[in-house]
Design a protein around this motif. Structure first.
Motif, PDB file in Angstrom:
ATOM      1  N   GLY A 135      -0.013 -35.602 -20.603  1.00  0.00           N
ATOM      2  CA  GLY A 135       1.298 -35.726 -19.959  1.00  0.00           C
ATOM      3  C   GLY A 135       2.111 -34.448 -19.924  1.00  0.00           C
ATOM      4  O   GLY A 135       2.667 -34.090 -18.879  1.00  0.00           O
ATOM      5  N   THR A 136       2.141 -33.733 -21.049  1.00  0.00           N
ATOM      6  CA  THR A 136       2.939 -32.509 -21.089  1.00  0.00           C
ATOM      7  C   THR A 136       2.458 -31.514 -20.043  1.00  0.00           C
ATOM      8  O   THR A 136       3.259 -30.867 -19.371  1.00  0.00           O
ATOM      9  N   LEU A 137       1.116 -31.407 -19.907  1.00  0.00           N
ATOM     10  CA  LEU A 137       0.554 -30.430 -18.970  1.00  0.00           C
ATOM     11  C   LEU A 137       0.872 -30.826 -17.537  1.00  0.00           C
ATOM     12  O   LEU A 137       1.194 -29.974 -16.697  1.00  0.00           O
ATOM     13  N   LEU A 140       4.393 -30.040 -16.860  1.00  0.00           N
ATOM     14  CA  LEU A 140       4.556 -28.590 -16.720  1.00  0.00           C
ATOM     15  C   LEU A 140       4.066 -28.119 -15.355  1.00  0.00           C
ATOM     16  O   LEU A 140       4.679 -27.237 -14.752  1.00  0.00           O
ATOM     17  N   MET A 221      12.821 -37.140 -25.585  1.00  0.00           N
ATOM     18  CA  MET A 221      11.971 -36.178 -26.293  1.00  0.00           C
ATOM     19  C   MET A 221      11.334 -35.200 -25.309  1.00  0.00           C
ATOM     20  O   MET A 221      11.329 -33.989 -25.516  1.00  0.00           O
ATOM     21  N   ALA A 224      13.959 -32.820 -23.818  1.00  0.00           N
ATOM     22  CA  ALA A 224      14.362 -31.801 -24.783  1.00  0.00           C
ATOM     23  C   ALA A 224      13.250 -30.769 -24.938  1.00  0.00           C
ATOM     24  O   ALA A 224      13.508 -29.570 -25.007  1.00  0.00           O
ATOM     25  N   GLY A 225      12.006 -31.249 -24.950  1.00  0.00           N
ATOM     26  CA  GLY A 225      10.871 -30.340 -25.092  1.00  0.00           C
ATOM     27  C   GLY A 225      10.769 -29.369 -23.930  1.00  0.00           C
ATOM     28  O   GLY A 225      10.572 -28.173 -24.119  1.00  0.00           O
ATOM     29  N   PHE A 228      13.476 -26.914 -24.045  1.00  0.00           N
ATOM     30  CA  PHE A 228      13.151 -25.970 -25.117  1.00  0.00           C
ATOM     31  C   PHE A 228      12.221 -24.881 -24.590  1.00  0.00           C
ATOM     32  O   PHE A 228      12.360 -23.708 -24.925  1.00  0.00           O
ATOM     33  N   LEU A 229      11.282 -25.279 -23.739  1.00  0.00           N
ATOM     34  CA  LEU A 229      10.340 -24.312 -23.174  1.00  0.00           C
ATOM     35  C   LEU A 229      10.965 -23.507 -22.029  1.00  0.00           C
ATOM     36  O   LEU A 229      10.317 -22.648 -21.446  1.00  0.00           O
ATOM     37  N   MET A 231      12.026 -24.834 -19.118  1.00  0.00           N
ATOM     38  CA  MET A 231      11.750 -25.376 -17.791  1.00  0.00           C
ATOM     39  C   MET A 231      12.832 -26.355 -17.335  1.00  0.00           C
ATOM     40  O   MET A 231      12.791 -26.838 -16.220  1.00  0.00           O
ATOM     41  N   GLY A 241      17.869 -29.630 -26.391  1.00  0.00           N
ATOM     42  CA  GLY A 241      16.591 -28.921 -26.498  1.00  0.00           C
ATOM     43  C   GLY A 241      16.756 -27.432 -26.243  1.00  0.00           C
ATOM     44  O   GLY A 241      16.211 -26.599 -26.958  1.00  0.00           O
ATOM     45  N   LEU A 244      18.295 -25.614 -29.163  1.00  0.00           N
ATOM     46  CA  LEU A 244      17.307 -25.306 -30.204  1.00  0.00           C
ATOM     47  C   LEU A 244      16.569 -24.021 -29.856  1.00  0.00           C
ATOM     48  O   LEU A 244      16.348 -23.159 -30.709  1.00  0.00           O
ATOM     49  N   GLY A 262      19.202 -30.694 -33.421  1.00  0.00           N
ATOM     50  CA  GLY A 262      17.987 -31.433 -33.730  1.00  0.00           C
ATOM     51  C   GLY A 262      18.289 -32.809 -34.284  1.00  0.00           C
ATOM     52  O   GLY A 262      17.635 -33.797 -33.923  1.00  0.00           O
ATOM     53  N   ILE A 265      19.145 -35.082 -31.460  1.00  0.00           N
ATOM     54  CA  ILE A 265      17.964 -35.544 -30.716  1.00  0.00           C
ATOM     55  C   ILE A 265      17.274 -36.644 -31.502  1.00  0.00           C
ATOM     56  O   ILE A 265      16.950 -37.718 -30.979  1.00  0.00           O
ATOM     57  N   MET A 266      17.079 -36.389 -32.807  1.00  0.00           N
ATOM     58  CA  MET A 266      16.331 -37.339 -33.620  1.00  0.00           C
ATOM     59  C   MET A 266      17.047 -38.680 -33.683  1.00  0.00           C
ATOM     60  O   MET A 266      16.420 -39.736 -33.508  1.00  0.00           O
TER      61      MET A 266
END
Lengths: 289, 310
Positions: A135-137, A140, A221, A224-225, A228-229, A231, A241, A244, A262, A265-266
């Motif tokens: 999924g992440t890929l 992306l 999640m 936020a990820g 964070f990257l 994107m 995210g 962070l 963080g 988010i959690m």
């Protein structure tokens, strides 16, 4: 008349079981608090504080204090204001892709289950192939095509989620179609439209709502990820995210910069998960311990 | 049995072609002209056209796709990087061992952290042990991996200085990335092992085993776990999907030069062949793992074996 009374009592029974489940109630309370926080963000702390920079040595990266209860970030901006207003972005990324993906999944899943045959085969094979790509890929790749940014990220997350939703909706509908009351409805000569709207949809609603609530957590999640990257949400907008990611260069000097966002988010993910689990347990007596 | 294996192996080919088609189509619709993007706005139009022509980008979509698939299957060629014209497969092969090590040790750690706790929670059902394990798993599900990684880095690399902050030039560098992957990743396995074990323990044959006076340890280890192991194996296989995707984030946090980091820098540089190749290769690895899981299933479950031996 009798029928509505029974429906009401079922509904009441559902909530009675839900409210006996203490973690679920805590989750629901936090979810409501988070929503209030997002709606009344401007009343809690003015938005301009989240952008106001004070680039002096004294004003940057202050630890939590009376004036700045969460301290300040590397540009001297008030972290409390940024976290509160950042919630708008993070929670939006939780809600909108979930709802759109669910609607898409309902449409495709219902088509597959209803038409059967070649249509079903085609839809399900495509979903199977999508499931082969982590999924992440996949997200992306979409994000790479669409470019960075909050809207594009939401589109990417939504498209990635649709195949999973389709499989889920189809399995629920197939499960319902096998039930005896469907047989009864067909024997009475109900039209397919009536069967769909009166029998399949109401019975599918419960699992769908439960799964929607749980997948909001996953979307928060994911969003936020991606931010964070780099994107997702773009600076200077505050998003948990991305905050962070910004704090990475100052981790040693100012750990509060990464600890506080963080925690938010959690706690959000935890709250949606607890609520979703509570709904599932209240909905399905078989799973109850 | 061998018929089943061969059929599954052959099915891999259309699946992989379909995966390549999806990734290729998504990344071909990237807006803008690759030549223009690489050479810059100031470059003359002829140079841009030349660039696109040399890469064959002016051919129709379907021709480019067939050429790409052919290159992969016949020559294991994934095209050249836009940035430095080196075949992307060379760069990937160089980085592959790092990512592979991360993923394999990650999965092993997930199993070590997940399965025993799940079993413990199930056999101590409705006790304080069960409750604490459930709460622990609940919190793990909610922890974003990248945040967990930053916390570990802060305490163990920056404060205590037990491990290096960045990179994997020494073996100690792998410790934090693997923990970052494994600890939040184990939550799903804890919950699944617990539920599966509880379901198995309620079966009739477990009652029979207990009734005939088998010791509790034998009942749990021999009868219950043996039957609960299939869904657990399945879940371990699926967790690879999360781990392979997770390497992107983990490698970014810990500055590890693996495939994940390569994807991110390539996205930044709009180096489409590199992004495409990485995504396809990681998806391919995942497909192989799913295949292996299915074969293990068929191998250890007599019910499935019987279906195909006839």
């Amino acid at each position: 008349m009798n029928n509505t009374a029974k429906k009401q009592s079922q509904f009441r029974e559902f909530w009675r079981i839900f409210f006996q489940n203490k973690p679920a109630v805590v989750g629901l309370v936090i979810v409501i608090l988070l929503m209030l926080m997002v709606v009344f963000a401007e009343q809690i702390v003015p938005e301009k504080l989240a952008f106001e920079q004070h680039i002096t040595k004294a004003a940057r990266m202050q630890p939590p204090s009376k004036e700045h209860i969460f301290g300040t970030d590397h540009l001297g901006r008030d972290l409390f204001a940024r976290v509160i207003h950042g919630g708008r972005y993070s929670l939006t990324v939780g809600f909108i892709p979930t709802i759109v993906a669910m609607l898409g999944g309902m449409l495709l899943g219902a088509c597959a289950a209803y038409f059967g045959g070649a249509v079903e085969n085609l839809i399900m094979r495509i979903c199977d192939v999508f499931a082969c790509i982590p999924g992440t890929l996949l997200t992306l790749s979409f994000a790479a095509v669409l470019g960075a940014g909050m809207d594009n990220m939401m589109v990417a997350i939504t498209i990635t989620a649709i195949p999973g939703c389709t499989r889920f909706v189809r399995s629920i509908i197939l499960n319902i179609v096998e039930q005896d009351y469907m047989e009864a409805a067909r024997m009475c000569g109900s039209s397919s439209f009536r069967i769909m709207t009166r029998h399949v949809l109401p019975n599918a609603m419960g699992p769908l709502i439960m799964s929607t609530v749980s997948s909001i957590a996953g979307m928060i999640m994911m969003g936020a990820g991606l931010s964070f990257l780099g994107m997702g949400v773009q600076p200077p907008n505050p998003e948990w995210g991305y905050m962070l990611s910004e704090s990475r260069d100052y981790m040693y000097r100012a750990p509060h910069l990464f600890i506080i966002p963080g925690i938010f988010i959690m706690v959000s993910i935890l709250a949606f998960n607890l609520t979703g689990d509570g709904l599932r347990d209240a909905l399905d007596p078989k799973l109850r311990r | 049995m061998s018929k089943y294996v061969i059929r599954r192996l052959l099915l891999m080919i259309p699946t992989m072609i379909a995966v390549i088609f999806i990734v290729f189509s998504i990344l071909s619709f990237i807006p803008g002209d690759p030549g223009r993007m690489i050479l810059g706005i100031a470059a003359p139009q002829e140079a841009v056209d030349m660039f696109n022509h040399n890469l064959g980008l002016d051919r129709p979509f379907i021709v480019r796709f067939l050429d790409y698939v052919g290159g992969i299957f016949l020559r294991f060629d994934f095209g050249e990087s836009y940035r430095n014209s080196i075949p992307v497969i060379d760069e990937i092969m160089m980085r592959f061992p790092t990512t592979f090590r991360l993923a394999v040790f990650g999965v092993i750690s997930v199993v070590i952290l997940g399965v025993p706790l799940g079993i413990l929670a199930a056999i101590r059902r409705s006790t304080i042990t069960d409750a604490s394990i459930t709460v622990y798993a609940m919190f793990l599900t909610a922890i974003p991996g990248f945040w967990f990684g930053m916390i570990l880095m802060y305490f163990f690399a920056l404060k205590l200085k037990w491990v290096p902050v960045f990179g994997v030039s020494e073996w100690k560098g792998y410790i934090l990335p693997i923990i970052t992957m494994a600890v939040p990743g184990s939550s799903g396995l804890i919950r699944l092992t617990r539920v599966t074990m509880l379901e198995t323990v309620n079966q009739e044959y477990i009652k029979t085993a207990r009734a005939k006076g088998a010791p509790e340890a034998i009942v749990i280890w021999k009868h219950a776990l043996k039957n609960a192991v299939l869904p657990i194996i399945n879940s371990i296989g699926l967790s690879f999907s999360g781990l392979l995707g997770g390497t992107v984030v983990i490698e970014t946090i810990f500055s590890i030069e693996g495939i994940g980091k390569y994807i991110m820098t390539s996205i930044g540089a709009r180096d489409i062949p590199a992004v495409m190749a990485c995504t396809i290769i990681l998806a391919g690895i995942f497909c192989v793992i799913v295949l292996l899981i299915d074969l293990i299933y068929a191998f250890i479950d007599p019910r499935i074996r019987a279906k195909f031996s006839s």
